[in-house]
Scaffold this motif. Structure first.
Motif, PDB file in Angstrom:
ATOM      1  N   VAL A 160       1.058  -1.228   0.045  1.00  0.00           N
ATOM      2  CA  VAL A 160       0.130  -0.068  -0.001  1.00  0.00           C
ATOM      3  C   VAL A 160       0.811   1.292   0.168  1.00  0.00           C
ATOM      4  O   VAL A 160       2.041   1.129   0.613  1.00  0.00           O
ATOM      5  CB  VAL A 160      -0.892   0.103   1.186  1.00  0.00           C
ATOM      6  N   GLU A 161       0.634   2.410  -0.676  1.00  0.00           N
ATOM      7  CA  GLU A 161       1.279   3.459  -0.971  1.00  0.00           C
ATOM      8  C   GLU A 161       0.519   4.682  -0.201  1.00  0.00           C
ATOM      9  O   GLU A 161      -0.441   4.593  -0.340  1.00  0.00           O
ATOM     10  CB  GLU A 161       1.694   3.830  -2.200  1.00  0.00           C
ATOM     11  N   LEU A 162       1.334   5.421   0.767  1.00  0.00           N
ATOM     12  CA  LEU A 162       0.916   6.647   1.350  1.00  0.00           C
ATOM     13  C   LEU A 162       1.607   7.750   0.682  1.00  0.00           C
ATOM     14  O   LEU A 162       2.710   7.962   0.526  1.00  0.00           O
ATOM     15  CB  LEU A 162       1.026   6.773   2.737  1.00  0.00           C
ATOM     16  N   ASP A 163       0.869   8.792   0.342  1.00  0.00           N
ATOM     17  CA  ASP A 163       1.401   9.956  -0.093  1.00  0.00           C
ATOM     18  C   ASP A 163       1.060  11.000   0.845  1.00  0.00           C
ATOM     19  O   ASP A 163      -0.287  11.469   1.026  1.00  0.00           O
ATOM     20  CB  ASP A 163       0.768  10.452  -1.480  1.00  0.00           C
ATOM     21  N   LEU A 164       1.955  11.580   1.687  1.00  0.00           N
ATOM     22  CA  LEU A 164       1.724  12.515   2.717  1.00  0.00           C
ATOM     23  C   LEU A 164       2.094  14.106   2.391  1.00  0.00           C
ATOM     24  O   LEU A 164       3.081  14.181   1.718  1.00  0.00           O
ATOM     25  CB  LEU A 164       2.680  12.021   3.882  1.00  0.00           C
ATOM     26  N   GLN A 165       1.086  14.959   2.340  1.00  0.00           N
ATOM     27  CA  GLN A 165       1.363  16.312   1.820  1.00  0.00           C
ATOM     28  C   GLN A 165       2.157  17.161   3.045  1.00  0.00           C
ATOM     29  O   GLN A 165       2.392  18.252   3.047  1.00  0.00           O
ATOM     30  CB  GLN A 165      -0.144  16.990   1.653  1.00  0.00           C
ATOM     31  N   LYS A 166       2.181  16.628   4.203  1.00  0.00           N
ATOM     32  CA  LYS A 166       2.849  17.076   5.394  1.00  0.00           C
ATOM     33  C   LYS A 166       3.303  15.956   6.546  1.00  0.00           C
ATOM     34  O   LYS A 166       2.792  14.895   6.452  1.00  0.00           O
ATOM     35  CB  LYS A 166       1.927  18.160   6.154  1.00  0.00           C
ATOM     36  N   ASP A 167       4.201  16.293   7.408  1.00  0.00           N
ATOM     37  CA  ASP A 167       4.439  15.597   8.232  1.00  0.00           C
ATOM     38  C   ASP A 167       3.523  14.939   9.119  1.00  0.00           C
ATOM     39  O   ASP A 167       2.505  15.515   9.332  1.00  0.00           O
ATOM     40  CB  ASP A 167       5.694  16.056   9.230  1.00  0.00           C
ATOM     41  N   ALA A 168       3.619  13.397   9.484  1.00  0.00           N
ATOM     42  CA  ALA A 168       2.342  13.006  10.152  1.00  0.00           C
ATOM     43  C   ALA A 168       2.702  11.803  10.942  1.00  0.00           C
ATOM     44  O   ALA A 168       3.642  11.169  10.502  1.00  0.00           O
ATOM     45  CB  ALA A 168       1.131  12.788   9.375  1.00  0.00           C
ATOM     46  N   PHE A 169       1.875  11.305  11.910  1.00  0.00           N
ATOM     47  CA  PHE A 169       2.012  10.250  12.682  1.00  0.00           C
ATOM     48  C   PHE A 169       1.260   9.094  11.830  1.00  0.00           C
ATOM     49  O   PHE A 169       0.154   9.131  11.534  1.00  0.00           O
ATOM     50  CB  PHE A 169       1.650  10.247  14.069  1.00  0.00           C
ATOM     51  N   VAL A 170       2.121   7.960  11.746  1.00  0.00           N
ATOM     52  CA  VAL A 170       1.354   6.872  10.792  1.00  0.00           C
ATOM     53  C   VAL A 170       1.461   5.475  11.605  1.00  0.00           C
ATOM     54  O   VAL A 170       2.663   5.427  12.175  1.00  0.00           O
ATOM     55  CB  VAL A 170       2.117   6.712   9.659  1.00  0.00           C
ATOM     56  N   ALA A 171       0.347   4.743  11.689  1.00  0.00           N
ATOM     57  CA  ALA A 171       0.602   3.448  12.201  1.00  0.00           C
ATOM     58  C   ALA A 171      -0.298   2.575  11.160  1.00  0.00           C
ATOM     59  O   ALA A 171      -1.420   2.808  11.116  1.00  0.00           O
ATOM     60  CB  ALA A 171      -0.135   3.412  13.657  1.00  0.00           C
TER      61      ALA A 171
END
Length: 96
Positions: free
Chosen positions: A28-39
């Motif tokens: 799965v691919e995540l595209d983040l537009q800002k820094d974030a916490f991810v779990a």
């Protein structure tokens, strides 16, 4: 009359798991537009935690996560993806 509308703007996008159905791994691919916490966690149909893929902060960018399910049996699993306060769940089918 008053018309109220609510616009929700996400600072990220999450792709569908590919391939799905899969054997033995899917991504799965995540595209983040800002820094974030991810779990990112994977659960079986009984709601039991099967695997923890990631937990921590990520910088603004594109990130790919792959789950290798070679150690679990065929069946349906759920990938829970938390980005800050938003949670999305993807249904996965492992076919061996």
């Amino acid at each position: 009359s008053i018309l109220l509308s609510e616009t929700i703007v996400n600072d990220f996008s999450i792709s569908s798991a590919y391939p799905n159905p899969f054997n033995p791994s899917t991504s799965v691919e995540l595209d983040l537009q800002k820094d974030a916490f991810v779990a990112i966690n994977v659960y079986n149909v009984a709601g039991q935690l099967v695997d923890k893929l990631y937990s921590g902060s990520l910088v603004e960018s594109s990130h790919t996560f792959t789950w290798n399910a070679s150690s679990v049996s065929s069946g349906i699993y759920f990938m829970s993806i938390q980005i800050d306060n938003h949670i999305e769940t993807k249904k996965l089918m492992l076919v061996k």
